[in-house]
Design an enzyme around this catalytic site. Sequence first.
Site, short mmCIF file in Angstrom:
data_model
loop_
_atom_site.label_atom_id
_atom_site.label_comp_id
_atom_site.label_asym_id
_atom_site.label_seq_id
_atom_site.Cartn_x
_atom_site.Cartn_y
_atom_site.Cartn_z
N LYS A 151 0.89 -1.31 -0.05
CA LYS A 151 -0.08 -0.02 0.11
C LYS A 151 0.64 1.12 -0.20
O LYS A 151 0.34 2.26 0.78
CB LYS A 151 -0.97 0.08 1.31
CG LYS A 151 -1.85 -1.11 1.12
CD LYS A 151 -2.95 -1.16 2.41
CE LYS A 151 -3.93 -2.36 2.42
NZ LYS A 151 -4.50 -2.48 1.38
N CYS A 152 1.85 1.30 -0.88
CA CYS A 152 2.75 2.36 -0.90
C CYS A 152 2.80 3.10 -2.46
O CYS A 152 2.40 2.54 -3.41
CB CYS A 152 4.31 1.67 -0.78
SG CYS A 152 5.56 2.86 -0.87
N GLY A 153 3.06 4.20 -2.40
CA GLY A 153 3.40 4.89 -3.70
C GLY A 153 4.22 4.33 -4.48
O GLY A 153 4.05 4.76 -5.65
#
Length: 197
Positions: free
Chosen positions: A73-75
């Site tokens: 769930k990271c950019g």
Amino acid sequence: MKKLLIVFTGICFLTSCKNVAQNMSENTSSQTTKSVMEKETIYQFKVKDLSGNEFDFASLKGKKILVVNTASKCGLTPQYKDLEAIYEKYKSKNFVIVGFPANNFASQEPGTDKEISSFCQLNYGVTFPMMSKVSVKGSDMCEVYKFLTQKAKNGIQDSDVEWNFQKYLINEKGELEKVIAPRVLPTDVTVVDWITK
């Protein structure tokens, strides 16, 4: 005459003791130097993969290894696509990627090993080895990352894992060679040049 003999024996005994002490000191010194100079390799580690099976880094001897801490769930999560692309392209040329999911940064990897495995397969078709979730910083840092981040263990440099998707490049002898910042794509020329050189 007796006195001379006693003095002579005493001198011989002292000289002998001094030589023994000197030899012991030299041996200890050389052992200390040897242990300081012997850096560790990644081959000493065994970890669990996402399925709970043992993964032995010694099985990767002779390959270049890119170790990366990942998050769902990271950019930077789309880097999975680039990681899979370079793995597919170079895996037949003694290159492998080993992913370590970690929840150390803004709780961006909250899933279980099963959920992470499913996410990687469904969204990015990941086929490179993915390990069980670990900690890559702090007091509960896993042993592999202690090796990667501590000069006393890797013999090259100290480093902090700055964020998700930091890359550690390990040569064919299992030694750390280079640290690549999280935002540098796996397909960047610095990584590709290292793989192909």
